[in-house]
Motif scaffolding. Structure first.
Motif, PDB file in Angstrom:
ATOM      1  N   PRO A  62       0.814  -1.235  -0.009  1.00  0.00           N
ATOM      2  CA  PRO A  62       0.155   0.037  -0.001  1.00  0.00           C
ATOM      3  C   PRO A  62       0.761   1.093   0.120  1.00  0.00           C
ATOM      4  CG  PRO A  62      -0.704  -1.455   1.599  1.00  0.00           C
ATOM      5  CD  PRO A  62       0.596  -2.161   1.294  1.00  0.00           C
ATOM      6  N   ILE A  63       1.867   1.254   0.701  1.00  0.00           N
ATOM      7  CA  ILE A  63       2.823   2.475   0.824  1.00  0.00           C
ATOM      8  C   ILE A  63       3.394   2.795  -0.596  1.00  0.00           C
ATOM      9  CG2 ILE A  63       4.948   3.213   1.709  1.00  0.00           C
ATOM     10  CD1 ILE A  63       4.479   1.388   4.446  1.00  0.00           C
ATOM     11  N   ALA A  64       3.874   1.753  -1.280  1.00  0.00           N
ATOM     12  CA  ALA A  64       4.517   1.810  -2.473  1.00  0.00           C
ATOM     13  C   ALA A  64       3.554   2.162  -3.610  1.00  0.00           C
ATOM     14  CB  ALA A  64       5.525   0.448  -3.025  1.00  0.00           C
ATOM     15  N   GLY A  65       2.443   1.768  -3.433  1.00  0.00           N
ATOM     16  CA  GLY A  65       1.327   1.885  -4.448  1.00  0.00           C
ATOM     17  C   GLY A  65       1.057   3.374  -4.420  1.00  0.00           C
ATOM     18  N   LEU A  66       0.677   3.853  -3.154  1.00  0.00           N
ATOM     19  CA  LEU A  66       0.608   5.414  -3.069  1.00  0.00           C
ATOM     20  C   LEU A  66       1.742   6.338  -3.687  1.00  0.00           C
ATOM     21  CD1 LEU A  66      -1.221   5.785   0.587  1.00  0.00           C
ATOM     22  CD2 LEU A  66      -1.968   6.311  -1.795  1.00  0.00           C
ATOM     23  N   LEU A  67       2.907   5.846  -3.268  1.00  0.00           N
ATOM     24  CA  LEU A  67       3.866   6.671  -3.854  1.00  0.00           C
ATOM     25  C   LEU A  67       4.067   6.505  -4.999  1.00  0.00           C
ATOM     26  CD1 LEU A  67       6.605   6.340  -0.626  1.00  0.00           C
ATOM     27  CD2 LEU A  67       5.248   8.354  -1.329  1.00  0.00           C
ATOM     28  N   LEU A  68       3.966   5.380  -5.814  1.00  0.00           N
ATOM     29  CA  LEU A  68       4.081   5.372  -7.301  1.00  0.00           C
ATOM     30  C   LEU A  68       2.895   6.039  -7.865  1.00  0.00           C
ATOM     31  CD1 LEU A  68       5.087   1.376  -7.448  1.00  0.00           C
ATOM     32  CD2 LEU A  68       6.492   3.404  -7.982  1.00  0.00           C
ATOM     33  N   LEU A  69       1.774   6.296  -7.310  1.00  0.00           N
ATOM     34  CA  LEU A  69       0.753   6.988  -7.867  1.00  0.00           C
ATOM     35  C   LEU A  69       1.211   8.382  -8.065  1.00  0.00           C
ATOM     36  CD1 LEU A  69      -2.180   7.205  -8.869  1.00  0.00           C
ATOM     37  CD2 LEU A  69      -2.754   7.809  -6.496  1.00  0.00           C
ATOM     38  N   VAL A  70       1.808   8.874  -7.085  1.00  0.00           N
ATOM     39  CA  VAL A  70       2.621  10.284  -7.038  1.00  0.00           C
ATOM     40  C   VAL A  70       3.571  10.220  -8.256  1.00  0.00           C
ATOM     41  CG1 VAL A  70       3.893  11.976  -5.798  1.00  0.00           C
ATOM     42  CG2 VAL A  70       2.121  10.676  -4.531  1.00  0.00           C
ATOM     43  N   LEU A  71       4.199   9.161  -8.668  1.00  0.00           N
ATOM     44  CA  LEU A  71       5.153   9.051  -9.665  1.00  0.00           C
ATOM     45  C   LEU A  71       4.669   9.038 -10.986  1.00  0.00           C
ATOM     46  CD1 LEU A  71       7.861   6.271  -8.474  1.00  0.00           C
ATOM     47  CD2 LEU A  71       8.301   8.736  -8.669  1.00  0.00           C
ATOM     48  N   VAL A  72       3.364   8.876 -11.086  1.00  0.00           N
ATOM     49  CA  VAL A  72       2.644   8.722 -12.359  1.00  0.00           C
ATOM     50  C   VAL A  72       2.068   9.985 -12.427  1.00  0.00           C
ATOM     51  CG1 VAL A  72       0.693   7.789 -13.408  1.00  0.00           C
ATOM     52  CG2 VAL A  72       2.225   6.294 -12.334  1.00  0.00           C
ATOM     53  N   VAL A  73       1.617  10.795 -11.606  1.00  0.00           N
ATOM     54  CA  VAL A  73       1.041  12.296 -11.735  1.00  0.00           C
ATOM     55  C   VAL A  73       1.807  13.172 -11.617  1.00  0.00           C
ATOM     56  CG1 VAL A  73      -0.413  13.674 -10.439  1.00  0.00           C
ATOM     57  CG2 VAL A  73      -1.153  11.361 -10.488  1.00  0.00           C
ATOM     58  N   LEU A  74       3.104  13.155 -11.222  1.00  0.00           N
ATOM     59  CA  LEU A  74       4.053  14.270 -11.169  1.00  0.00           C
ATOM     60  C   LEU A  74       4.477  14.800 -12.350  1.00  0.00           C
ATOM     61  CD1 LEU A  74       6.324  13.984  -8.102  1.00  0.00           C
ATOM     62  CD2 LEU A  74       4.687  15.438  -8.629  1.00  0.00           C
ATOM     63  N   PRO A  75       4.866  13.786 -13.476  1.00  0.00           N
ATOM     64  CA  PRO A  75       5.470  14.106 -14.693  1.00  0.00           C
ATOM     65  C   PRO A  75       4.546  14.736 -15.790  1.00  0.00           C
ATOM     66  CG  PRO A  75       6.132  11.865 -14.287  1.00  0.00           C
ATOM     67  CD  PRO A  75       5.036  12.509 -13.384  1.00  0.00           C
ATOM     68  N   PHE A  76       2.931  14.785 -15.395  1.00  0.00           N
ATOM     69  CA  PHE A  76       2.130  15.419 -16.277  1.00  0.00           C
ATOM     70  C   PHE A  76       1.412  16.544 -15.888  1.00  0.00           C
ATOM     71  CE2 PHE A  76       1.888  10.535 -16.945  1.00  0.00           C
ATOM     72  CZ  PHE A  76       2.379  10.689 -18.284  1.00  0.00           C
ATOM     73  N   LEU A  77       2.104  17.193 -14.665  1.00  0.00           N
ATOM     74  CA  LEU A  77       1.645  18.435 -14.309  1.00  0.00           C
ATOM     75  C   LEU A  77       1.535  19.493 -15.246  1.00  0.00           C
ATOM     76  CD1 LEU A  77       3.327  18.715 -10.624  1.00  0.00           C
ATOM     77  CD2 LEU A  77       1.028  18.213 -11.128  1.00  0.00           C
ATOM     78  N   GLY A  78       2.673  19.753 -16.231  1.00  0.00           N
ATOM     79  CA  GLY A  78       2.510  20.507 -17.371  1.00  0.00           C
ATOM     80  C   GLY A  78       1.410  20.275 -17.904  1.00  0.00           C
ATOM     81  N   PHE A  79       0.904  19.362 -18.173  1.00  0.00           N
ATOM     82  CA  PHE A  79      -0.366  19.243 -19.137  1.00  0.00           C
ATOM     83  C   PHE A  79      -1.521  19.713 -18.221  1.00  0.00           C
ATOM     84  CE2 PHE A  79       2.213  15.454 -20.784  1.00  0.00           C
ATOM     85  CZ  PHE A  79       2.568  16.334 -22.137  1.00  0.00           C
ATOM     86  N   PHE A  80      -1.422  19.786 -16.825  1.00  0.00           N
ATOM     87  CA  PHE A  80      -2.817  20.248 -16.378  1.00  0.00           C
ATOM     88  C   PHE A  80      -2.900  21.606 -16.199  1.00  0.00           C
ATOM     89  CE2 PHE A  80      -2.152  15.800 -14.498  1.00  0.00           C
ATOM     90  CZ  PHE A  80      -3.196  15.109 -15.151  1.00  0.00           C
TER      91      PHE A  80
END
Length: 126
Positions: A62-80
């Protein structure tokens, strides 16, 4: 012990780790629970290490899953609609988050493995 018993005991240790999260060293007692349940009273520390490490890995999902979710969202901040600088900062945070994920999983697995050894020792002595 049978593999399904080892997996069941590892999951029970992982549940104990999650329930004791507030302690800060929750993988240690979680691994001890798994090692204690998995031990048959003979001095086989390898089994304690194995089931404890498996318990720590399961507890860290669960810890790794939450942190990996952050890893997926962070690179796309420019698109938002965030400025480019925010995306560049996000790239640095990407690396920091990846290191955090690996560190938290390693912390959980190592402490749980030590707890597994402790659980086997307690089973032998009691």
């Amino acid at each position: 012990m049978a593999p399904e018993d080892t997996l069941r005991n590892a999951v029970m240790g992982a549940v104990a780790s999650v329930l004791l999260t507030f302690t800060g060293i929750s993988p240690l007692p979680g691994g001890a629970v798994a090692g204690y349940l998995n031990s048959d009273g003979t001095p086989e520390s390898g089994d304690g290490l194995r089931v404890g490490a498996l318990s720590g890995f399961i507890a860290s999902i669960p810890i790794a899953g939450l942190l990996l979710l952050v890893l997926v969202v962070l690179p796309f901040l420019g698109f938002f609609g965030f400025p480019l600088e925010a995306s560049l900062i996000a790239g640095g945070l990407f690396v920091l988050t990846a290191i955090t994920v690996l560190g938290s999983v390693a912390y959980s697995v190592v402490l749980s493995a030590l707890g597994g050894l402790l659980g086997v020792y307690l089973k032998e002595e009691l």
